[in-house]
Design an enzyme around this catalytic site. Structure first.
Site, PDB file in Angstrom:
ATOM      1  N   GLY A 150      29.697  92.478 -31.289  1.00 37.38           N
ATOM      2  CA  GLY A 150      28.295  92.084 -31.300  1.00 37.38           C
ATOM      3  C   GLY A 150      28.134  90.570 -31.355  1.00 37.38           C
ATOM      4  O   GLY A 150      29.100  89.826 -31.585  1.00 37.38           O
ATOM      5  N   CYS A 151      26.912  90.110 -31.168  1.00 36.00           N
ATOM      6  CA  CYS A 151      26.654  88.666 -31.120  1.00 36.00           C
ATOM      7  C   CYS A 151      26.827  88.005 -32.487  1.00 36.00           C
ATOM      8  O   CYS A 151      27.567  87.029 -32.618  1.00 36.00           O
ATOM      9  CB  CYS A 151      25.266  88.399 -30.552  1.00 36.00           C
ATOM     10  SG  CYS A 151      23.933  89.334 -31.323  1.00 36.00           S
TER      11      CYS A 151
END
Length: 352
Positions: A150-151
């Site tokens: 994920g970011c």
């Protein structure tokens, strides 16, 4: 050189358009199909005029798209979609790169808790590899399914990796009993391309707020990977915030050091660990990273500060749509197909 035949499922969102922007510039990629249930029949250039003259495709319904003819399929979709299609694709020799969370968490009960759905292909999950090149490169090379990081997790994991690797190697560098604090901020595009009141210009512009304070679904993903780095369970307090900007993630990480940790030269440690990583820049001592230093690029920039003898502050910036999502996914594709990792990803950050 033979082209890599690429399919994109869920191409009408921000990560989908970012995949298109990057892959149209990739010398070894041929985009065969792009899907969208809601936009089926619409020309891509009509929805995204920035791609006029570069993408001659029409959005297709996933049921009609020739996905099984591809070498690799990217899923830029909501959680739950990739796992519904991964088995059929992999049985046909198609590699899967999921930008959502279907193959990130190894514990299916944790997945159910945070994503409010059953995991429908646990057998594939067991074989899937977490998609984070700087930490999982060797395992990624032979994978059929990648669950991309994920970011927020990317910024925090890369910010802490050298420190926790040293802790695992020599022991007692970080006071694990004291929670590591990750104070993280994201641009509005991190919420995706959707109609929601809290994302309206009048709501998000000229405003700054925290969210997910009681618990955020990226937390178990971050802790899962950090604990692997450290060789023991890591305690983490992760607080996300919404920035009044379109792109960018800025994570400020606070770590309590032990007496042994206070003796370490962390600037040197980080510079050595990332010396051969093409997309991780350890900035010089005293530098201050900014989100515009990475906007539109696949780079992460890191700076280190010792505020007190026992307090290490780590500053990390990335573009949430590139290194935090689509760019890292293209980097992963390069690994899967034996290409230099930088292929198609050497864009310089936009300034101003």
């Amino acid at each position: 050189m033979k082209k890599i035949k690429v399919g994109i499922v869920g191409g009408s969102g921000y990560t989908g358009i970012e995949l298109l922007r990057l892959l149209t510039q990739h010398p070894s990629a041929e985009i065969v199909t792009i899907t969208s249930r809601g936009e089926a029949g619409t020309r891509v250039e009509d929805m995204y005029p920035s791609l006029r003259g570069r993408v001659d495709l029409v959005f297709q319904d996933p049921k009609e798209a020739p996905l099984k003819e591809c070498d690799v399929v990217f899923f830029a979709t909501p959680h739950g979609v990739a796992m519904s299609m991964a088995e059929e694709l992999t049985q046909n020799g198609v590699k899967v790169i999921d930008l959502a969370a279907d193959f990130r968490l190894k514990d299916t009960e944790e997945f159910k808790k945070w994503y409010k759905m059953e995991h429908t292909c646990p057998d594939i999950l067991k074989k899937a590899v977490y998609g984070q090149p700087e930490t999982m490169r060797d395992k990624m090379k032979d994978a059929m399914v990648l669950g991309m990081a994920g970011c927020y997790p990317t910024s925090i994991q890369l910010g802490l990796l050298p420190l926790l690797e040293l802790h695992k190697k020599v022991g007692n560098i970080v006071d694990i009993k004291q929670t590591i604090i990750a104070d993280s901020k994201s641009g509005i595009s991190g919420a995706g391309r959707k109609a929601a009141v809290n994302l309206l210009c009048a709501e998000a512009t000229d405003n700054f707020k925290a969210y997910g304070v009681g618990g955020h679904r990226h937390s178990p993903e971050i802790v899962q990977q950090l604990s692997e780095f450290a060789g023991e369970k890591v305690s983490l307090t992760f607080i996300p915030h919404l920035l009044p900007t379109i792109r960018g993630i800025f994570s400020t990480i606070y770590v309590q050091l032990t007496e042994k940790g206070m003796e370490q030269d962390f600037q040197k440690l980080y510079e050595q660990r990332y010396a051969n990583e093409p997309f991780v820049d350890v900035m010089s001592k005293g530098a201050l990273p900014e989100t515009r230093m990475v906007r539109g690029s696949n780079y992460v920039r890191i700076a280190l500060y010792r505020k007190e003898p026992n307090l290490l502050v780590i500053l990390v910036v990335e573009d949430n749509l590139v290194k935090g999502s689509s760019g890292q996914a293209v980097q992963a594709m390069n690994i899967l197909f034996g290409l230099p990792e930088t292929t198609g990803l050497e864009q310089i950050a936009l300034a101003p």
